[in-house]
Write an enzyme that holds these catalytic residues in place. Structure first.
Site, PDB file in Angstrom:
ATOM      1  N   TRP A 102       0.823  -1.216   0.000  1.00  0.00           N
ATOM      2  CA  TRP A 102       0.000   0.000   0.000  1.00  0.00           C
ATOM      3  C   TRP A 102       0.855   1.263   0.000  1.00  0.00           C
ATOM      4  CZ3 TRP A 102      -4.320  -0.369  -2.160  1.00  0.00           C
ATOM      5  CH2 TRP A 102      -5.143  -1.485  -1.988  1.00  0.00           C
ATOM      6  N   ASP A 171      -1.558   6.589   6.262  1.00  0.00           N
ATOM      7  CA  ASP A 171      -2.650   5.782   5.716  1.00  0.00           C
ATOM      8  C   ASP A 171      -2.986   4.718   6.749  1.00  0.00           C
ATOM      9  OD1 ASP A 171      -4.326   4.005   4.469  1.00  0.00           O
ATOM     10  OD2 ASP A 171      -2.982   3.561   2.779  1.00  0.00           O
ATOM     11  N   LYS A 195     -12.437  -1.591   6.304  1.00  0.00           N
ATOM     12  CA  LYS A 195     -11.633  -2.546   7.064  1.00  0.00           C
ATOM     13  C   LYS A 195     -12.108  -2.577   8.516  1.00  0.00           C
ATOM     14  CE  LYS A 195      -9.205  -2.598   3.237  1.00  0.00           C
ATOM     15  NZ  LYS A 195      -8.024  -1.836   2.971  1.00  0.00           N
TER      16      LYS A 195
HETATM   17  C1  LIG Z   1      -7.481  -1.322   1.608  1.00  0.00           C
HETATM   18  C2  LIG Z   1      -6.369  -0.345   1.716  1.00  0.00           C
HETATM   19  C3  LIG Z   1      -6.211   0.685   0.777  1.00  0.00           C
HETATM   20  C4  LIG Z   1      -7.103   0.837  -0.415  1.00  0.00           C
HETATM   21  O1  LIG Z   1      -8.371   1.215  -0.015  1.00  0.00           O
HETATM   22  P1  LIG Z   1      -9.510   1.566  -1.078  1.00  0.00           P
HETATM   23  O2  LIG Z   1     -10.588   2.104  -0.180  1.00  0.00           O
HETATM   24  O3  LIG Z   1      -9.864   0.303  -1.767  1.00  0.00           O
HETATM   25  O4  LIG Z   1      -8.973   2.577  -2.003  1.00  0.00           O
HETATM   26  C5  LIG Z   1      -5.166   1.572   0.953  1.00  0.00           C
HETATM   27  N1  LIG Z   1      -4.338   1.472   1.992  1.00  0.00           N
HETATM   28  C6  LIG Z   1      -4.457   0.498   2.907  1.00  0.00           C
HETATM   29  C7  LIG Z   1      -3.495   0.432   4.051  1.00  0.00           C
HETATM   30  C8  LIG Z   1      -5.481  -0.438   2.800  1.00  0.00           C
HETATM   31  O5  LIG Z   1      -5.614  -1.401   3.716  1.00  0.00           O
END
Ligand SMILES: *Cc1c(COP(=O)(O)O)cnc(C)c1O
Length: 359
Positions: A102, A171, A195
């Site tokens: 990511w 993030d 998540k």
């Molecule tokens: C799932 C995830 C993403 C992507 O998320 P989207 O909502 O599908 O764009 C980005 N960073 C992390 C750490 C993630 O777990």
């Protein structure tokens, strides 16, 4: 019908009591004769929902008024582009720490919009540990430093919050609300909801208000945090149902005792699974024990030829979504807040039996 033991990495399990409440309220919400999805986002009822959700989140994380809380769309991936648009000019330098899939994606999106530099990486060790802080080559004039505290795919987590002299952007898609956090150590926190927060379609952003004026003149309004903040996240129609449901999840967390309480449960769940993996020659996890995620636990079987059988037999036991990410293979159990401890117990019992039969 029994609910499945759902270890999906995302969209992930939601608390059963939250789903039951949404179900009970669905057809006739607050006596209005329609669902929350069918009312104007400008109505007093919905404004009450978004305000209550924000207040509850602020209580959970002790977010001060120095920060704006924004309810956005486009997923965490859209923030990979929004971060440079809001914090830097195209000629500015921005620092990125690469610790997994990511953060690597964030870097490659950042490169389209800013002079993005990978100032540290653990790719050479297969992202099995976090890049040691003393290896980071921070830029002199960087506008921000971006990192991913919990790498959802690799199952890697930073056990410390980096101190840097530029705005720190995190993030936190797969770890926000997993435990207490000092928001004041960060300048921007963002997270896709699906998540650990609520349904897909909602992205949470917590941003230091003093940074809002740095947005580029050519930033599309739909990506501008300043525009979102000025309009209380309603510059255009927000994802109303996702915000409502996230609000119910925040209430659920508060009733449970808040983030200190959920962290104790989360640690216990993760400890059980890691202990089983470490105590066996049949299962293994590649991550440096200091840097293991308590939310996402990848593991492999000693013989990959058994993978398909493992997944099929798990499914028969109602243990679902254990297949690892296509980029790393093997298995992955995601143990977000809404995954009950009983599901982890059921997984551990199954894994022990499977090992006895095939080990
Ligand atoms: C799932 C995830 C993403 C992507 O998320 P989207 O909502 O599908 O764009 C980005 N960073 C992390 C750490 C993630 O777990």
């Amino acid at each position: 019908m029994a609910r499945a033991h759902n270890f999906c990495a995302g969209p992930a399990a939601l608390p059963e009591s939250v789903l039951a409440r949404a179900q009970a309220e669905l057809l006739d919400w607050r006596g209005l004769g329609c669902s929350v999805m069918e009312v104007s986002h400008r109505s007093a009822e919905f404004i009450g929902v978004i305000e209550a959700a924000e207040t509850s989140l602020r209580r959970l994380l002790s977010i001060s008024d120095d920060y704006a809380v924004l309810f956005l769309q486009g997923g965490a991936s859209q923030q990979f582009s929004a971060v440079p648009f809001n914090l830097a000019a195209s000629t500015d330098v921005a620092d990125y720490v690469v610790s997994g899939q990511w953060s690597k994606k964030a870097l490659s999106e950042g490169r389209r919009l800013v002079q993005a530099a990978a100032i540290a990486s653990s790719e050479d060790v297969g992202f099995s540990s976090v890049p040691a802080r003393d290896t980071w080559q921070l830029g002199d004039n960087a506008r921000y430093c971006h990192y991913c505290p919990n790498e959802t795919i690799g199952g890697l987590a930073f056990p410390w919050v980096p101190t840097v002299s530029v705005p720190l952007v995190a993030d936190m898609s797969s770890v926000l609300l997993a435990g207490p956090l000092d928001v004041n150590q960060f300048d921007v926190i963002y997270a896709g909801a699906q998540k650990n927060i609520g349904p897909a379609g909602l992205t949470l952003l917590i941003v230091r208000r003093s940074l809002l004026s740095q947005v580029r003149a050519d930033c599309p309004a739909s990506l501008s945090w300043q525009v979102a903040a000025e309009h209380q996240s309603m510059a255009n129609t927000p994802p109303t149902f996702a915000i409502y449901l996230a609000g119910l999840v925040f209430e659920w967390l508060e009733a449970l005792g808040g983030l200190p309480a959920i962290e104790i449960i989360n640690r216990r769940k993760a400890d059980k699974l890691y202990e089983l993996i470490d105590g066996s020659d049949f299962y293994s996890n590649p991550i440096d024990p200091c840097d293991r995620s308590i939310m996402n636990v990848p593991f492999t079987l000693v013989d990959p030829a058994l993978d398909a059988r493992f997944l099929a037999e798990a499914e028969q036991q109602n243990l679902l979504n254990l297949k690892g990410h296509r980029s790393v293979g093997g298995m992955r159990a995601s143990l977000y807040n809404a995954v009950p401890e009983a599901s982890v117990d059921a997984l551990c019992a199954f894994m022990k039996t499977f090992e006895q039969q095939h080990g």
